[in-house]
Design a protein around this motif. Structure first.
Motif, PDB file in Angstrom:
ATOM      1  N   GLN A 295       0.825  -1.213   0.000  1.00 32.71           N
ATOM      2  CA  GLN A 295       0.000   0.000   0.000  1.00 32.71           C
ATOM      3  C   GLN A 295       0.859   1.263   0.000  1.00 32.71           C
ATOM      4  O   GLN A 295       0.493   2.261  -0.622  1.00 32.71           O
ATOM      5  CB  GLN A 295      -0.942   0.009   1.209  1.00 32.71           C
ATOM      6  N   LEU A 296       2.002   1.217   0.670  1.00 30.79           N
ATOM      7  CA  LEU A 296       2.902   2.372   0.707  1.00 30.79           C
ATOM      8  C   LEU A 296       3.500   2.678  -0.665  1.00 30.79           C
ATOM      9  O   LEU A 296       4.001   3.776  -0.887  1.00 30.79           O
ATOM     10  CB  LEU A 296       4.018   2.144   1.727  1.00 30.79           C
ATOM     11  N   HIS A 297       3.462   1.718  -1.569  1.00 34.76           N
ATOM     12  CA  HIS A 297       3.982   1.903  -2.926  1.00 34.76           C
ATOM     13  C   HIS A 297       2.881   2.235  -3.936  1.00 34.76           C
ATOM     14  O   HIS A 297       3.144   2.264  -5.134  1.00 34.76           O
ATOM     15  CB  HIS A 297       4.720   0.635  -3.381  1.00 34.76           C
ATOM     16  N   ALA A 298       1.687   2.506  -3.470  1.00 36.16           N
ATOM     17  CA  ALA A 298       0.565   2.794  -4.373  1.00 36.16           C
ATOM     18  C   ALA A 298       0.856   4.048  -5.195  1.00 36.16           C
ATOM     19  O   ALA A 298       1.471   5.002  -4.697  1.00 36.16           O
ATOM     20  CB  ALA A 298      -0.725   2.980  -3.579  1.00 36.16           C
TER      21      ALA A 298
ATOM     22  N   GLY B 149       0.792   7.579  -6.724  1.00 43.63           N
ATOM     23  CA  GLY B 149       0.366   8.831  -6.113  1.00 43.63           C
ATOM     24  C   GLY B 149       0.806   8.990  -4.672  1.00 43.63           C
ATOM     25  O   GLY B 149       0.609  10.035  -4.067  1.00 43.63           O
ATOM     26  N   HIS B 150       1.402   7.970  -4.101  1.00 40.04           N
ATOM     27  CA  HIS B 150       1.868   8.004  -2.707  1.00 40.04           C
ATOM     28  C   HIS B 150       3.396   8.114  -2.720  1.00 40.04           C
ATOM     29  O   HIS B 150       4.068   7.284  -3.319  1.00 40.04           O
ATOM     30  CB  HIS B 150       1.427   6.734  -1.973  1.00 40.04           C
ATOM     31  N   MET B 151       3.931   9.117  -2.075  1.00 36.56           N
ATOM     32  CA  MET B 151       5.387   9.289  -1.999  1.00 36.56           C
ATOM     33  C   MET B 151       5.907   8.563  -0.765  1.00 36.56           C
ATOM     34  O   MET B 151       5.578   8.928   0.371  1.00 36.56           O
ATOM     35  CB  MET B 151       5.752  10.770  -1.907  1.00 36.56           C
ATOM     36  N   LEU B 152       6.669   7.515  -0.986  1.00 36.09           N
ATOM     37  CA  LEU B 152       7.259   6.756   0.114  1.00 36.09           C
ATOM     38  C   LEU B 152       8.708   7.182   0.294  1.00 36.09           C
ATOM     39  O   LEU B 152       9.517   7.084  -0.625  1.00 36.09           O
ATOM     40  CB  LEU B 152       7.193   5.250  -0.179  1.00 36.09           C
TER      41      LEU B 152
END
Length: 193
Positions: free
Chosen positions: A14-17, A19-22
């Protein structure tokens, strides 16, 4: 596979979805990992150089896999967030040996790995990615494989071909089963796009 591991696998994906900046901070031992987690990190990765140096080995595939697995176990024991292990080039040119090492790292609690091509051929990294995914399937782990290509870092092709080569390698690694791509040292915004 433990319930905690399954939860960590899901969280890490989920953290790599899109639009998500990890931002994935790197730890080298249990103490640094715990400190990073206490600062609010949703996941942590190991640093290959820092972990190797902290164990008395040089960076660059010199760390014995058993030492890596022990370090991963020490780190995951103190964390409540997912851990991804930087496994350099897999510590072997043999995809079979890389698969065995992956099994040990997964058993130690990692849910992701960073695996690099270095100066080796893309074919070899593809075979290593496939071996990693096979080992993960056997272990019942939804392993996140982040492939690193060193096209820019090592200047593997002339500068005018670096973007094209990085994209081509990324496509090949994705076809082999990788979930993410890391291209260190690329800094030009047009190349990044």
């Amino acid at each position: 596979m433990s319930n905690a591991s399954a939860v960590h696998e899901e969280i890490f994906r989920q953290l790599h979805a899109p639009g998500h900046m990890l931002r994935l901070a790197n730890a080298w031992d249990a103490g640094s990992a715990r400190l990073i987690e206490s600062c609010g990190a949703p996941a942590i990765a190991t640093t290959s150089a820092g972990l190797a140096w902290s164990r008395g080995y040089a960076d660059g595939n010199f760390l014995p896999p058993r030492v890596l697995a022990a370090a991963v176990a020490e780190i995951t024991r103190v964390l409540s967030v997912p851990l991804s292990a930087d496994i350099e080039g897999g510590y072997s040119a043999s995809p079979l040996a890389v698969g065995e090492m992956i099994a040990a790292v997964l058993d130690a609690g990692a849910v992701g790995v960073n695996l690099e091509d270095g100066a080796e051929t893309p074919d070899l990294l593809c075979a290593k990615i496939e071996a990693a995914k096979t080992a993960a399937t056997r272990a019942g782990v939804d392993l996140f494989v982040n492939a690193r290509t060193d096209v820019y870092l090592r200047g593997l092709v002339p500068a005018e071909r670096a973007v094209e080569e990085s994209i081509e390698r990324g496509r090949r690694y994705q076809a082999a089963g990788c979930d993410g791509l890391f291209v260190p040292k690329v800094a030009d915004s047009a190349a990044i796009r």
